[in-house]
Design an enzyme around this catalytic site. Structure first.
Site, mmCIF file in Angstrom:
data_model
loop_
_atom_site.group_PDB
_atom_site.id
_atom_site.type_symbol
_atom_site.label_atom_id
_atom_site.label_comp_id
_atom_site.label_asym_id
_atom_site.label_seq_id
_atom_site.Cartn_x
_atom_site.Cartn_y
_atom_site.Cartn_z
ATOM 1 C CG ASP A 1 -0.417 -0.606 2.589
ATOM 2 O OD1 ASP A 1 0.797 -0.502 2.756
ATOM 3 O OD2 ASP A 1 -1.559 -1.183 3.695
ATOM 4 C CD GLU B 1 -3.496 4.160 7.011
ATOM 5 O OE1 GLU B 1 -4.465 3.628 7.652
ATOM 6 O OE2 GLU B 1 -2.414 3.720 7.522
HETATM 7 ZN ZN ZN Z 1 -2.159 2.267 9.344
HETATM 8 ZN ZN ZN Z 2 -0.894 0.442 7.233
#
Ligand code: ZN
Ligand code: ZN
Length: 412
Positions: free
Chosen positions: A82, A143
């Site tokens: 990510d 997130e």
């Molecule tokens: Zn996080």
């Molecule tokens: Zn994370």
């Protein structure tokens, strides 16, 4: 007798370009970007994947990046990092601290991108040691829980090969250089829920002409607390928190609406669904009891699924990590209440393994007070802290962890 995957991973990562990878990490750390705005980060990842020989596509599901390396027959392995940062003002004194006010890589996703670049490079250079297809994914917006779903919706598995197995890892607090594996439930589901209560507004002095949504919403909040205490078995773990309650404008006006926002943490889909059904029932029941003109609207907002590792897959990766890093470096963290949207990439029940790599620098770990591991974990900066600062030694070890995990599937 060390396995082929472990031996090959050690070979392929013996001469990692550590200074260049650390430079990349420091550069990403200086330039954090919020969810769905990871333009610079995505471009940096795509550039490096292209140079390593991956067919690279940008803009998947917003700012997502996909690199494909076809290398003969064999399974397709998805490696995921990510890319997003958080709205946190960095308070470390690092020379490479964030240069963007109010935004920080406080969850370490800059480390994840660096690991992915290092592993993609090492596996491309060592392609004569394995066979199969690598699908390398830079995912936006973890997130906010949106990124994985956005990439799927944009045709991730129609436009690119569908993986046979998915692998992901996260930097976490703990003495740098441990690998936390759990063969089943690893992380909780998180579910945001909004309730809109409809009343009938009017003058504060004449409540008899109104249906007061504030009082109704207050009953709803109170009765919601009985879901966990009265409806969920004691052996289950769950949390229900009302984080926001909004209604009205003035002391003497009865408003026509009230809004409740709450967050659930659950460890199975069934419990989550049962709690949502209870919330709907309680909201409707309290509104009926008060004589509200309309049923409340209950809507489910951002959600994160439970992270449940496939035991066979995680077992295989745990074994190879034990060979590469030593059995003393592996531990089972048990289920944690944090959440991830990584499992959304496993659409259609694809098997996956997700694990943690600990990264607290030794001096900070040694100074942490506490009797046992858990006390000390609570004493060092964790993910999302403005002081979160993983040790640079984890750049190399994280690359090695991904390469060995991939080779556990792709190795000859
Ligand atoms: Zn996080
Ligand atoms: Zn994370």
């Amino acid at each position: 007798m060390i396995s082929y995957a472990a031996r090959t991973a050690l070979d392929l990562t013996a001469d990692l370009p550590a200074p260049a990878l650390e430079d990349l990490y420091r550069d990403l750390h200086r330039h954090p970007e919020l969810s769905m705005r990871e333009h610079r980060t995505a471009a940096a990842l795509a550039d490096r994947l292209r140079k390593a020989g991956y067919e690279t596509t940008e803009g998947i599901g917003g700012t997502g990046v996909v690199g494909v390396l076809r290398n003969g027959n064999g399974p397709t392995v998805l490696l995921r990092a990510d890319m997003d940062a958080l709205p946190v003002a960095e308070e470390t004194d690092l020379p490479y601290a964030s240069e963007t006010a109010g935004v920080m890589h406080a969850c370490g996703h800059d480390m994840h991108v660096t690991w992915l670049v290092g592993a993609a490079d090492a596996l491309a250079m060592g392609r004569d040691t394995w066979s199969g297809t690598l699908l390398v994914v830079g995912q936006p917006a973890e997130e906010t829980g949106e990124g994985a779903a956005a990439m799927l919706k944009d045709g991730l598995y129609q436009r690119f090969p569908r993986p046979d197995v998915l692998l992901g890892q996260h930097i976490a607090p703990g003495p740098a250089g441990l690998y936390a594996h759990s063969s089943g439930l690893l992380m909780s589901a998180a579910t945001d829920i909004n309730i809109l209560v409809y009343g009938r507004g009017g003058h504060g002095s004449r409540p008899e002409t109104t249906v007061d949504p504030v009082v109704t919403a207050a009953y709803i909040v109170t009765r919601l607390q009985t879901i966990i205490s009265r409806e969920i078995a004691a052996r289950e773990s769950a949390v229900l928190t009302v984080g926001r309650f909004e209604a009205g404008t003035r002391h003497n006006i009865i408003p026509s609406e009230a809004r409740i926002s709450l967050n659930l943490r659950t460890q199975s889909e069934q419990i989550c669904e049962r709690m949502i059904a209870s919330i709907r029932r309680i909201a409707a029941g309290e509104a009926a009891a008060a004589g509200c003109p309309r049923e409340p609207e209950v809507t489910v907002g951002n959600t994160f699924p439970v992270t449940v590792n496939d035991p066979e897959t995680d077992g295989r990766i745990t074994e190879v990590h034990a060979e590469v890093f030593g059995a003393q470096s592996i531990f089972n963290p048990g289920p944690v209440m944090g959440s991830e949207d990584f499992p959304n990439l496993a659409e259609g029940n694809l098997p996956y393994s997700y694990w943690f790599v600990t990264g607290t620098p030794a001096p900070i770990w040694e100074a942490a007070e506490g009797e046992d591991l858990m006390d000390r974990l609570a004493a060092v900066p964790s993910n999302h802290s403005p002081y979160f600062a993983p040790d640079l030694s984890t750049v190399e070890s994280g690359v090695r962890a991904i390469v060995s995990a991939a080779l556990a599937y792709l190795g000859y």
